[in-house]
Design an enzyme around this catalytic site. Sequence first.
Site, PDB file in Angstrom:
ATOM      1  N   TYR A  53      43.672  37.527  22.296  1.00  0.00           N
ATOM      2  CA  TYR A  53      43.765  38.631  23.251  1.00  0.00           C
ATOM      3  C   TYR A  53      44.637  39.741  22.708  1.00  0.00           C
ATOM      4  O   TYR A  53      45.564  39.502  21.944  1.00  0.00           O
ATOM      5  CB  TYR A  53      44.366  38.143  24.581  1.00  0.00           C
ATOM      6  CG  TYR A  53      43.503  37.205  25.377  1.00  0.00           C
ATOM      7  CD1 TYR A  53      42.176  36.949  25.034  1.00  0.00           C
ATOM      8  CD2 TYR A  53      44.023  36.543  26.486  1.00  0.00           C
ATOM      9  CE1 TYR A  53      41.407  36.076  25.780  1.00  0.00           C
ATOM     10  CE2 TYR A  53      43.253  35.664  27.234  1.00  0.00           C
ATOM     11  CZ  TYR A  53      41.947  35.434  26.870  1.00  0.00           C
ATOM     12  OH  TYR A  53      41.182  34.561  27.609  1.00  0.00           O
ATOM     13  N   SER A 233      36.641  34.653  34.968  1.00  0.00           N
ATOM     14  CA  SER A 233      35.626  35.629  35.411  1.00  0.00           C
ATOM     15  C   SER A 233      35.201  35.390  36.853  1.00  0.00           C
ATOM     16  O   SER A 233      34.007  35.464  37.185  1.00  0.00           O
ATOM     17  CB  SER A 233      34.397  35.620  34.492  1.00  0.00           C
ATOM     18  OG  SER A 233      34.683  36.184  33.249  1.00  0.00           O
ATOM     19  N   PHE A 237      33.569  40.365  35.972  1.00  0.00           N
ATOM     20  CA  PHE A 237      33.902  41.662  35.374  1.00  0.00           C
ATOM     21  C   PHE A 237      33.985  42.784  36.409  1.00  0.00           C
ATOM     22  O   PHE A 237      33.684  43.937  36.118  1.00  0.00           O
ATOM     23  CB  PHE A 237      32.898  42.056  34.289  1.00  0.00           C
ATOM     24  CG  PHE A 237      32.833  41.102  33.126  1.00  0.00           C
ATOM     25  CD1 PHE A 237      33.889  40.276  32.807  1.00  0.00           C
ATOM     26  CD2 PHE A 237      31.687  41.033  32.344  1.00  0.00           C
ATOM     27  CE1 PHE A 237      33.821  39.395  31.740  1.00  0.00           C
ATOM     28  CE2 PHE A 237      31.609  40.164  31.266  1.00  0.00           C
ATOM     29  CZ  PHE A 237      32.678  39.338  30.967  1.00  0.00           C
ATOM     30  N   GLY A 238      34.363  42.445  37.626  1.00  0.00           N
ATOM     31  CA  GLY A 238      34.512  43.447  38.683  1.00  0.00           C
ATOM     32  C   GLY A 238      33.270  43.679  39.507  1.00  0.00           C
ATOM     33  O   GLY A 238      33.332  44.373  40.534  1.00  0.00           O
ATOM     34  N   GLY A 242      32.196  44.691  44.507  1.00  0.00           N
ATOM     35  CA  GLY A 242      31.244  45.521  45.227  1.00  0.00           C
ATOM     36  C   GLY A 242      31.294  46.991  44.855  1.00  0.00           C
ATOM     37  O   GLY A 242      30.495  47.787  45.356  1.00  0.00           O
TER      38      GLY A 242
END
Length: 345
Positions: A53, A233, A237-238, A242
């Site tokens: 990372y 996750s 990824f968002g 919504g």
Amino acid sequence: MKYTTLPNTDIKVSKICLGTMTFGQQNTEAEGHAQMDYALENGVNFFDTAEMYSIPANKDTYGSTEKIIGTWFKKSGKRSAIVLASKIAGPNPNFGYMRDTMDFSPSSIKTALDQSLQRLQTDYIDLYQLHWPERKTNYFGQRGFHTQDDQWEDNIHSVLETLDGFIKEGKIKHIGLSNENAWGIMRFLEENKYNNLPRIKTIQNPYSLLNRLFENASAEICSRENVGLLAYSPMAFGILSGKFLTGEKHPKARLTLFPQYSRYSSDQCTEATRLYNEIAIKNGLSLTELSLAFIEQQPFLTSTIIGATTLEQLKENIDTINVTLSKEVLNATDAVQAIIPDPAP
């Protein structure tokens, strides 16, 4: 906050784990420090990172996340308050800048572990995980297994012997897997059962309303063998916030900055997300609350790994620990799963 223990240990961990892979690219050192401060102040005592990372992985930012965590440990003096998880990366020809050999040989594990400890400014890691298998198998978005001539020879016994040495040295407290499948979980457990080698405590795999493949085989293993899922996750990824349903542009969103992460962007994922959003609205919930509370109520879960780029997102995610979904809501999510099963592998 709600707590549990790492399976087969007496280590108390929060049921929400702070994911840190944005520290070093999407988040600065100061922002990373602020997130860790806020998380700990609100009961999150479990942090997850990895040698590779921040993400997306590249030579220039490799190790940056661990370095940011390390400077926070030094600045705050809070190392003992945190259950720290990190990972050694498995084989990948694109990651040769990390180590001379990208495998789980004794020398490679020693190099990866020592470098992580140095960056993290600590002398031990509570949970050390194998980021993905050495063998070629169905991980990272592959739905089914296809026989491959990968020339891999089963070395799991040797890998566990190496890790056992570092446990005895005190550099590692416990071990876990990541991006592993049912066969791999059982193979590692077999070595513990028959050869008294270290027992895996957790597995870190993707799990969300858009990807419930973990339930097919691994969930039963984890339930019967007492191995805890660390779900990553969880927000796809968002997508499961919504925010992409409205048609608005989100220039700072992860999927905008890094469109190569398209696993959750198919038409099927969009339709499933729309249906889950309808369930949330009908029951007075945000889609984020529905998405994370669904995971947090699974019996095979140890902790949900949440990642955020802002404190506002982090607060919203942590607050979902107080949401409990009714049986009717869970049945409604199952109905969507039946219509559009696992749209994202």
